[in-house]
Write an enzyme that holds these catalytic residues in place. Structure first.
Site, PDB file in Angstrom:
ATOM      1  N   HIS A   1      -5.792   7.356   3.110  1.00 42.30           N
ATOM      2  CA  HIS A   1      -5.596   5.844   2.838  1.00 42.30           C
ATOM      3  C   HIS A   1      -4.195   5.445   2.359  1.00 42.30           C
ATOM      4  O   HIS A   1      -3.622   4.565   3.025  1.00 42.30           O
ATOM      5  CB  HIS A   1      -6.490   5.462   2.006  1.00 42.30           C
TER       6      HIS A   1
ATOM      7  N   HIS B   1      -0.067  -1.955   5.855  1.00 46.32           N
ATOM      8  CA  HIS B   1      -1.719  -1.784   5.364  1.00 46.32           C
ATOM      9  C   HIS B   1      -2.507  -2.821   6.341  1.00 46.32           C
ATOM     10  O   HIS B   1      -2.160  -4.312   6.065  1.00 46.32           O
ATOM     11  CB  HIS B   1      -1.750  -1.973   3.922  1.00 46.32           C
TER      12      HIS B   1
ATOM     13  N   CYS C   1     -10.882  -2.961   3.227  1.00 43.41           N
ATOM     14  CA  CYS C   1      -9.941  -2.109   3.735  1.00 43.41           C
ATOM     15  C   CYS C   1     -10.629  -1.090   4.614  1.00 43.41           C
ATOM     16  O   CYS C   1     -10.122  -0.143   5.444  1.00 43.41           O
ATOM     17  CB  CYS C   1      -8.935  -1.680   3.023  1.00 43.41           C
TER      18      CYS C   1
END
Lengths: 354, 425
Positions: B320, B353, B182
């Site tokens: 995030h 995400h 990520c």
């Protein structure tokens, strides 16, 4: 990237090959051609409790990587302030255990066909809940970093060759910029994973002499050292033109690219040893004349003995080269890797010592 | 000679809001959320049934052919579709976003020497291909006759998207494929800036593409327990007291990044300055972030320092903010410690995400403060959590002019990256 002065010192090396887990001595076995043929490795089993626990989440390549990282740290005697050590690795494709995939797929079959509905209902429950951690590419770097407490700057590059060279370049850049003073660099991979083998077959690499192998290597690089194993003087990735839609350049094009790439990296410095890591026969043919053009006293083809272990190949070639320079007492070597990604990686290494 | 600086001169995006950067920017500016039921495969029996899915059911040759800037040879896209290559949705997303960024920056022949620095997610595995090779309780795959028919089978190679972007745009520079989970999108852009600053490149096409909205992607994440168990559009609510997990998204964001002097000379539009960045590792656990957020804090601190700024110069933090209990708490601690009450938001409640592409799409969102004086909101944030003691912007964006913003991306495995963007002058 051309590094100023003597370059950046390499103070430790660790490799995992068919010869086992080792710090030094690989070059001699490559020269003697006394290494076993590339095959599935039998790495040391985990013995520490934390290794045993974490190994359950690891792919083969992640375990290889953790082993060489530990080996390099031990040889470098980097026991302190590990949180500031950087880690830059070339990593390969995801290495899911085929048994896990088989369990998932078998539990998803209905009337001899794969059933998406059944996959959602039962298939997913048949595999390890932490399966995803085994398949994430970056975990080849991260598992070792977790086990060894390396919390500095870092990057994981997908690699079939030049990604690992990029990792070295970025590690050097991190040290040069002051982002860290010490870094582990390397690659770990297996070309023997069944899905990777199938991929290499369909892409035509196996037919053209690619010898699939697996392995890992890590180098400990630092900003200063008194008597290092060697120095990284230059590191560069050279993109090579290829026809649109093809994976690798034509042999002649690769040949034409290799000589200027080598000369550019050497910047008029003489080179005593040339170490080549071509993925297979066409790349080998393209690089054939290079040692003569560079007037090198010795040339070694590491892929002939170590095979092609994709992300690990360039790092293994650097490890062999540092060993060679010390063993033969030669001042400088050029390492040129030409992996199945089609581009060239060039690294100039110099002999260490006081 | 002054320090070489990297600036963003073009952007392209594909997200749950649709194809194109404007769709993303307008969706965020309107404070909308694009999370909904998964449509590209039948997920009714899966534990997770919602996603930030790009509203395209099938990635196909015709999809690519209708997008200006994807310069295809005749029959090329059809051949890709035939070979199975387009089954991996991120290939199309990456190509479309790259072409949009390239066109937006008005790049031409002179820019073809550009390097490519791209964050990419996992190979997409095709379970139906594996099923064909199932023999008892064993899957028989390998070299020779076990390799399967020609084309992309079993899984797509990680660097396929990079290979196709390089070919279609005719790029002749070096290629780097970041696979930091990520954190990959953020590290790819940070790497591009570093190449420019140290003179290794003058132009870099950078960003990321990913899609895990497929059976194994969604299934694998569900097994980890990462997604919210609620199959509702509000499933992801970052920093909210009731948060219970993430929502998987997909898409791509690509940028043209170039040396500032060069960009000004050719009259390019400057969208943002890449002012600083830093990476760190949690080195904690494979399964959880470091609870005290100390290594995330170190990444933010260093990124600000490398930008020659003080923490008080940062006017907005794009977190995030996954919406998972552990991530948001640790990140909030770190943000509080360094920046105090700085306005903070996460766009994951709106687009999901995007995994490897999360950092890239979030940097694309970070252009809004400079182009529209808007700080994006946090969709579905309603109840503040005392464990996340930061100034969270609610679902509506905040109208404010700021000079510098910071974006965080933290990867599974513990890789952290922070990137600072500045308003161009």
């Amino acid at each position: 990237m051309r590094l100023d002065g003597k370059g950046l010192p390499v103070i430790a090396v660790s490799t995992l090959t068919a010869a086992g887990l080792a710090g030094r001595g690989l070059a001699q076995r490559v020269l003697e051609k006394s290494l076993p043929r590339p095959s599935e490795l039998a790495p040391p089993a985990p013995s520490r409790p934390e290794d045993i626990r974490q190994k359950k989440l690891m792919s083969r390549a992640a375990w290889f990587s953790a082993l060489v990282m530990r080996g390099a740290l031990e040889e470098a005697r980097w026991d302190e302030a590990r949180a500031e050590i950087g880690a830059f690795f070339g990593v390969g494709a995801s290495g899911a255990e085929m048994d896990e995939v088989a369990r998932l797929v078998a539990a998803s079959m209905e009337d001899g066909q794969f059933s998406l509905a059944r996959c959602g209902r039962e298939g997913l429950d048949a595999c390890n809940p932490l399966f995803a951690f085994q398949i994430m590419n970056n975990f080849t770097l991260c598992h070792g970093a977790i086990l060894e407490g390396l919390a500095g700057p870092n990057a994981a590059f997908f690699s079939r060759g030049t990604g690992t060279v990029t990792a070295l370049e970025e590690a050097c850049a991190a040290i040069m910029s002051g982002a860290c003073e010490r870094a582990l660099v390397g690659g770990a991979d297996t070309a023997l994973h069944p899905v990777t083998m199938a991929e290499l077959e369909r892409e035509g690499f196996l037919r053209q002499g690619l010898t699939p192998a697996e392995g890992a290597a890590a180098l400990a690089i630092t900003s200063t050292a008194e008597a290092p194993l060697g120095y990284v003087e230059a590191v560069r990735v050279f993109p090579v033109e290829r026809p649109r839609g093809t994976l690798v350049p034509r042999t002649g094009v690769l040949r034409d690219a290799a000589v200027p790439a080598a000369l550019d990296a050497l910047e008029d410095q003489p080179c005593d040893v040339v170490v080549l890591a071509p993925w297979g026969a066409p790349a080998r043919e393209a690089l054939l004349d290079l040692p003569q053009v560079l007037e090198a006293e010795l040339s070694v083809d590491t892929s002939l003995t170590l095979g092609e272990s994709l992300a690990a190949t360039p790092a293994l070639a650097w490890a062999v080269t540092l060993d060679l320079l010390a063993h033969l007492d030669k001042p400088r070597a050029l390492v040129l890797s030409a992996g199945p990604d089609g581009d060239l990686g060039v690294v100039v290494l110099a002999k260490g010592g006081a | 000679m002054g320090r070489r600086r990297a600036v963003i001169t073009g952007v392209g995006a594909v997200s749950a809001f649709g194809v194109g950067y404007d769709a993303l920017a307008n969706g965020l500016a309107a404070g909308r959320s694009a999370i909904g039921p998964i449509r590209n495969f039948d997920a009714r029996t899966f534990p997770t049934r919602v996603a930030g899915e790009v509203p395209i059911e099938k990635t196909s040759a015709s999809l690519l052919e209708k997008h200006r800037g994807v310069l295809l040879h005749i029959g090329e896209a059809a051949a890709w579709e035939h070979s199975g290559l387009l089954r991996d949705r991120k290939v199309c997303f990456g190509l479309i976003a790259a072409a949009e960024a390239w066109r937006h920056a008005r790049c031409g022949t002179a820019e073809r020497r550009a390097a490519l620095s791209i964050g990419l997610g996992l190979e997409q595995a095709f379970l139906e291909d594996f099923a064909d090779q199932l023999d008892g309780d064993e899957i028989r795959i390998g070299a020779g006759d076990l390799a399967g028919p020609e084309g992309v089978r079993f899984r797509s190679r990680v660097d396929l998207t990079a290979e196709k972007i390089r070919g279609v745009l005719g790029l002749s520079g070096r290629v780097a494929v970041h696979v930091s989970a990520c954190a990959a999108g953020g590290t790819a852009v940070a790497h591009a800036a570093s190449l420019i600053e140290r003179g290794a490149a003058d132009v870099v096409l950078c960003g990321a593409a990913d899609s895990m909205v497929n059976p194994l992607g969604i299934g694998g994440m569900s097994r980890l327990g990462a997604p919210s168990p609620r199959a509702e559009p509000s499933a992801c609510r970052p920093f909210d007291r009731r948060r219970d997990g993430l929502v998987v998204g997909e898409g791509a964001a690509m940028f043209v990044v170039e040396e500032e002097g060069r960009a000004r000379t050719r009259g390019a539009d400057l969208l943002a300055v890449l002012a600083g960045s830093a990476t760190t590792q949690d080195a904690y656990r494979a399964t959880a972030p470091r609870p005290d957020g100390s290594r995330a804090l170190a990444a933010m601190e260093r990124a600000v320092r490398r930008a020659n700024l003080a923490p008080s110069d940062i006017g907005y933090v794009n977190a995030h903010g996954t919406g998972t209990p552990l991530n948001d708490m640790a990140e909030a601690k770190a943000i509080r410690a360094l920046f105090g009450d700085v306005p903070t938001s996460s766009i994951k409640g709106a687009v999901g995400h995007l995994m490897a592409a999360a950092g890239a799409i979030e940097l694309a969102a970070c252009l809004l403060p400079f182009t529209r004086d808007l700080l994006p909101g946090t969709a579905h944030f309603e109840e503040p959590d005392p464990e996340c003691p930061i100034h969270v912007i609610g679902p509506r964006p905040l109208q404010r002019r700021v000079e510098y913003v910071l974006s965080n991306s933290f990867g599974f495995g513990g890789q952290n990256v922070s990137v600072v963007l500045g308003r161009p002058r």
